[in-house]
Design a protein around this motif. Structure first.
Motif: not given
Ligand SMILES: O=C[C@H](O)COP(=O)(O)O
Length: 235
Positions: A211-226
């Motif tokens: 149910g979160a609508v936002l994710l705060g992370t410093s690993a965004g690029v790693a996450i979206v590029t897997n």
């Protein structure tokens, strides 16, 4: 405003980007790094660039016209040390510099001392001074069950737009249980941001499904590029 993900929506690393607040809060960040961070936020289509207050105007300049949020945090990372007047004044100054959202530390010590009115008024003062959505970093693991209930209720009364489980992975690794706890208590118009050590696609998906609508992370690029192994935590 973001909306909760539907259970039948197929999430891929690429489609996660609009939920991610791309965070760079560190000691000694340079102008080149901050500009690169803002440009990366545009390139990957993240929800926001989350940066220290001292760099908000530069980031706002880079993000101008993109519709991407310029986010910053106050009373952080030393949560709970700033006076209420100081927080309100900083909020005002961040908004003048171009911030469109602010995450704030809350006065946990006041809550634990039974100073409920002061706890609520501290948040309300920022809400009023800023005039932009305020996310409260509740540091759930540091609170007793009763304190959690009070913190959520008082934050909502104070006008917080988002409830956030923690300020960073040092306090809590974001998890579906904490998100679900907040979602269950958030009335219409109040939403949930998950943060703290979000490093993988699977973890990110589990938080959105909770149910979160936002994710705060410093690993965004790693996450979206897997490529989770390329991530280094910013604080
Ligand atoms: O909003 C909080 C931060 O984005 C958390 O960053 P982190 O990835 O270093 O835990």
């Amino acid at each position: 405003m973001s909306t909760a993900i539907q259970s039948d929506v197929d999430l891929t690393p690429e489609t996660l980007a609009p939920y991610i607040q791309h965070t760079l809060i560190d000691v000694g960040i340079t102008r080149d790094q901050i500009v690169a961070h803002a440009e990366e936020t545009i390139r990957y289509g993240f929800n926001a660039a989350m940066v220290p207050g001292s760099w908000v105007s530069e980031v706002a300049e880079v993000l101008r016209g993109t519709g991407i949020a310029v986010a910053s945090a106050l009373d952080f990372p030393t949560v709970g040390v700033t006076t209420s007047a100081g927080k309100a004044a900083e909020a005002e100054s961040l908004v003048r510099a171009g911030a469109t959202q602010i995450d704030i530390g809350v006065q946990i010590g006041w809550l634990k001392s039974g100073r409920y009115d002061a706890f609520r008024d501290d948040i309300a003062g920022v809400v009023k001074a800023a005039g932009v959505p305020i996310k409260v970093m509740l540091e759930l693991p540091l609170l007793t069950p009763e304190e959690r209930e009070a913190a959520v209720e008082l934050s909502i009364e104070a006008g917080a737009a988002f409830l956030k489980n923690s300020s960073s992975g040092a306090v809590e690794i974001a998890n579906p249980d904490s998100v679900a706890y907040l979602v269950a208590r958030a009335p219409e118009g109040v939403q949930v941001k998950a943060s703290g050590g979000i490093k993988s696609f699977e973890q990110a998906v589990s938080l959105l499904r909770a149910g979160a609508v936002l994710l705060g992370t410093s690993a965004g690029v790693a996450i979206v590029t897997n490529k989770a192994d390329e991530h280094t935590t910013s604080y």
